[in-house]
Write a protein that holds these residues in place. Structure first.
Motif, mmCIF file in Angstrom:
data_model
loop_
_atom_site.group_PDB
_atom_site.id
_atom_site.type_symbol
_atom_site.label_atom_id
_atom_site.label_comp_id
_atom_site.label_asym_id
_atom_site.label_seq_id
_atom_site.Cartn_x
_atom_site.Cartn_y
_atom_site.Cartn_z
ATOM 1 N N PHE A 35 44.525 48.019 33.058
ATOM 2 C CA PHE A 35 44.523 49.180 33.609
ATOM 3 C C PHE A 35 43.203 49.972 33.322
ATOM 4 C CE2 PHE A 35 49.117 48.765 33.014
ATOM 5 C CZ PHE A 35 49.363 49.162 34.312
ATOM 6 N N VAL A 36 42.203 49.610 32.374
ATOM 7 C CA VAL A 36 40.866 50.031 32.245
ATOM 8 C C VAL A 36 40.314 49.778 33.424
ATOM 9 C CG1 VAL A 36 38.871 49.750 31.119
ATOM 10 C CG2 VAL A 36 41.026 50.220 29.836
ATOM 11 N N ARG A 37 40.408 48.475 33.757
ATOM 12 C CA ARG A 37 39.695 47.711 35.172
ATOM 13 C C ARG A 37 40.205 48.444 36.230
ATOM 14 N NH1 ARG A 37 37.837 41.808 33.927
ATOM 15 N NH2 ARG A 37 37.236 42.165 31.955
ATOM 16 N N VAL A 38 41.499 48.575 36.259
ATOM 17 C CA VAL A 38 41.921 49.411 37.565
ATOM 18 C C VAL A 38 41.085 50.865 37.798
ATOM 19 C CG1 VAL A 38 43.951 50.497 38.478
ATOM 20 C CG2 VAL A 38 44.228 48.316 37.573
ATOM 21 N N TYR A 39 41.161 51.485 36.609
ATOM 22 C CA TYR A 39 40.502 52.681 36.449
ATOM 23 C C TYR A 39 39.083 52.669 36.952
ATOM 24 C CZ TYR A 39 38.907 57.408 34.882
ATOM 25 O OH TYR A 39 38.290 58.645 34.950
ATOM 26 N N PHE A 40 38.291 51.791 36.318
ATOM 27 C CA PHE A 40 36.785 51.665 36.559
ATOM 28 C C PHE A 40 36.743 51.034 38.032
ATOM 29 C CE2 PHE A 40 36.672 52.525 32.168
ATOM 30 C CZ PHE A 40 35.553 53.650 32.076
ATOM 31 N N LYS A 41 37.488 50.167 38.579
ATOM 32 C CA LYS A 41 37.214 49.367 39.703
ATOM 33 C C LYS A 41 38.061 49.959 40.952
ATOM 34 C CE LYS A 41 35.826 45.277 37.398
ATOM 35 N NZ LYS A 41 34.974 44.540 37.882
ATOM 36 N N SER A 42 38.660 51.108 40.869
ATOM 37 C CA SER A 42 39.630 51.507 41.818
ATOM 38 C C SER A 42 38.715 51.607 43.206
ATOM 39 C CB SER A 42 40.039 52.878 41.386
ATOM 40 O OG SER A 42 39.057 53.853 41.101
ATOM 41 N N ASN A 43 37.443 52.046 43.145
ATOM 42 C CA ASN A 43 36.837 52.130 44.536
ATOM 43 C C ASN A 43 36.761 50.848 45.112
ATOM 44 O OD1 ASN A 43 36.454 55.007 44.207
ATOM 45 N ND2 ASN A 43 34.653 54.783 42.805
ATOM 46 N N LYS A 44 36.960 49.736 44.454
ATOM 47 C CA LYS A 44 36.709 48.572 45.114
ATOM 48 C C LYS A 44 38.064 48.214 45.616
ATOM 49 C CE LYS A 44 32.920 46.663 42.485
ATOM 50 N NZ LYS A 44 32.382 45.414 41.595
ATOM 51 N N TYR A 45 39.145 48.914 45.417
ATOM 52 C CA TYR A 45 40.369 48.721 46.008
ATOM 53 C C TYR A 45 40.509 48.817 47.526
ATOM 54 C CZ TYR A 45 45.321 48.563 47.527
ATOM 55 O OH TYR A 45 46.223 48.707 48.218
ATOM 56 N N ARG A 46 40.826 47.902 48.366
ATOM 57 C CA ARG A 46 40.913 48.267 49.924
ATOM 58 C C ARG A 46 42.117 47.803 50.413
ATOM 59 N NH1 ARG A 46 37.078 50.044 48.822
ATOM 60 N NH2 ARG A 46 35.025 49.873 49.540
ATOM 61 N N PRO A 47 42.926 48.634 51.037
ATOM 62 C CA PRO A 47 44.423 48.494 51.187
ATOM 63 C C PRO A 47 44.759 47.296 52.318
ATOM 64 C CG PRO A 47 43.426 50.492 52.350
ATOM 65 C CD PRO A 47 42.464 50.005 51.685
ATOM 66 N N ILE A 48 44.099 46.184 52.040
ATOM 67 C CA ILE A 48 44.281 44.819 52.617
ATOM 68 C C ILE A 48 45.620 44.310 52.172
ATOM 69 C CG2 ILE A 48 42.296 44.654 53.807
ATOM 70 C CD1 ILE A 48 41.790 42.410 51.498
ATOM 71 N N ALA A 49 46.015 44.524 51.099
ATOM 72 C CA ALA A 49 46.967 43.972 50.538
ATOM 73 C C ALA A 49 47.996 45.011 49.657
ATOM 74 C CB ALA A 49 46.744 42.810 49.479
ATOM 75 N N PRO A 50 49.095 44.734 49.309
ATOM 76 C CA PRO A 50 49.818 45.745 48.276
ATOM 77 C C PRO A 50 49.156 45.985 47.222
ATOM 78 C CG PRO A 50 51.339 44.189 49.199
ATOM 79 C CD PRO A 50 50.202 43.834 49.474
ATOM 80 N N LEU A 51 49.235 47.126 46.765
ATOM 81 C CA LEU A 51 48.716 47.652 45.330
ATOM 82 C C LEU A 51 48.977 46.854 44.378
ATOM 83 C CD1 LEU A 51 46.869 49.702 43.889
ATOM 84 C CD2 LEU A 51 48.668 51.186 43.900
ATOM 85 N N SER A 52 50.206 46.294 44.318
ATOM 86 C CA SER A 52 50.813 45.561 43.252
ATOM 87 C C SER A 52 50.148 44.415 43.160
ATOM 88 C CB SER A 52 52.332 45.485 43.509
ATOM 89 O OG SER A 52 52.544 44.776 44.731
#
Lengths: 138, 194
Positions: free
Chosen positions: B51-68
């Protein structure tokens, strides 16, 4: 049919209480660390830049000093043409310190352009005008 | 709220949205990491790091796949690194953990309990390359494509690993229960089908 779901029935665990709080605390620590790391990077870069500048300045200084002592244009060929000072007796000064005579070979062969190998013509320029004489020029 | 919208808020630095996201996924992630590492303490630590990584890397998430898939991919990478490091502290048994951490989803029937225990043992002995796809598929219910995204492997490889993992599980179960007649091969197989 009950056994068909056996893999799905393996015991599941849950996150402990206060999980979110712990995560948020870790995020706070991590943010502090990242900020500190960023500052360190800036400081390190600045120090490295300053060190590089100092090295360049020292290098330039050393090159200038070296160039001032032995300029290649002035020294070229002098060593090969240097006279054998051992043949001459070096007179001593009254102070007891020796000095080196400066010897220079002068060749005037090429000084007169178009000079013939035979007898040389000497031109004497004499004033023929009626004005005030300025003397004979050789 | 839609997960993508939630993630958008997290990307904008909304802490409440991040907490909601954590609440949604914390149990699944802790459970997944526990199934892979078989150490509750390690699982909780890795889940927190996830979750720490999710928080800091959230900007790298692209909605090409489900969030899960994205969150589970982070958790999988951490579990892999932990396994590679091999610096696992003394394993904490589930018996040492307070009961309220257990969801209690399995039957209390003594026969079933024994079977589950054997299955747990068999799963534990499975090499990580088979265990992770099997857990993601059969315990977490992800599709083969989603698992391929998480593991950064071709779908064919994931299929093969799930199949081999199940076969190994079956073999181990048969051995533990005294031959194929004690536990039908088809039972695990059918259960694992997508």
């Amino acid at each position: 049919m009950e056994k068909l779901k056996i893999l799905g029935n393996i015991e599941r665990v849950k996150a402990p209480a206060g999980f979110e709080k712990q995560v948020l605390a870790r995020i706070g620590q991590e943010a502090g660390k990242r900020e500190k790391g960023r500052m360190l990077v800036i400081l390190r870069t600045a120090l490295a830049g300053a060190a590089a500048l100092a090295v360049i300045a020292i290098g330039i200084n050393v090159i200038h000093k070296h160039a001032g002592q032995t300029l290649p244009v002035e020294t070229a060929g002098i060593e090969s043409r240097a006279p054998d000072y051992g043949r001459y007796s070096v007179p001593e000064r009254s102070g007891g310190q020796g000095y080196l005579p400066l010897l220079e070979t002068v060749d005037y062969t090429d000084e007169i352009r178009g000079g013939s190998p035979g007898a040389r013509t000497v031109y004497i320029l004499e004033q023929v005008s009626e004005g005030q004489t300025s003397g004979i020029k050789y | 709220m839609d997960e993508q919208a939630l993630m958008k808020l997290v990307q904008n630095g909304d802490q409440a949205a991040f907490e909601t996201l954590m609440t949604l996924y914390k149990d699944r992630i802790v459970n997944y990491l526990y199934q892979v590492s078989r150490d509750y303490q390690t699982a909780v630590e890795l889940a927190q790091e996830t979750f720490v990584r999710v928080y800091f890397k959230s900007n790298k998430y692209r909605p090409i796949a489900p969030l899960s898939s994205w969150i589970f991919a982070i958790a999988t990478n951490l579990a892999r690194s932990e396994a590679r490091r091999g610096s696992r502290k003394s394993a904490v048994s589930l018996d040492d953990i307070a009961n309220d951490y257990l969801a209690g989803t399995y039957s209390e029937d003594p026969v079933d309990s024994g079977l589950v225990s054997n299955l747990r043992q068999a799963l534990e002995e499975l090499p990580p390359r088979y265990k992770v796809p099997v857990v993601l598929k059969d315990l977490e219910g992800f599709s083969q494509e989603e698992i391929a995204f998480m593991l950064k492997k071709p779908v064919g490889t994931v299929k093969a690993r799930i199949s081999r993992g199940r076969a190994q599980l079956r073999k181990k179960l048969e051995k533990a229960l005294g031959g194929p007649e004690a536990y039908s091969v088809s039972e695990v197989n059918q259960n694992g089908k997508a």
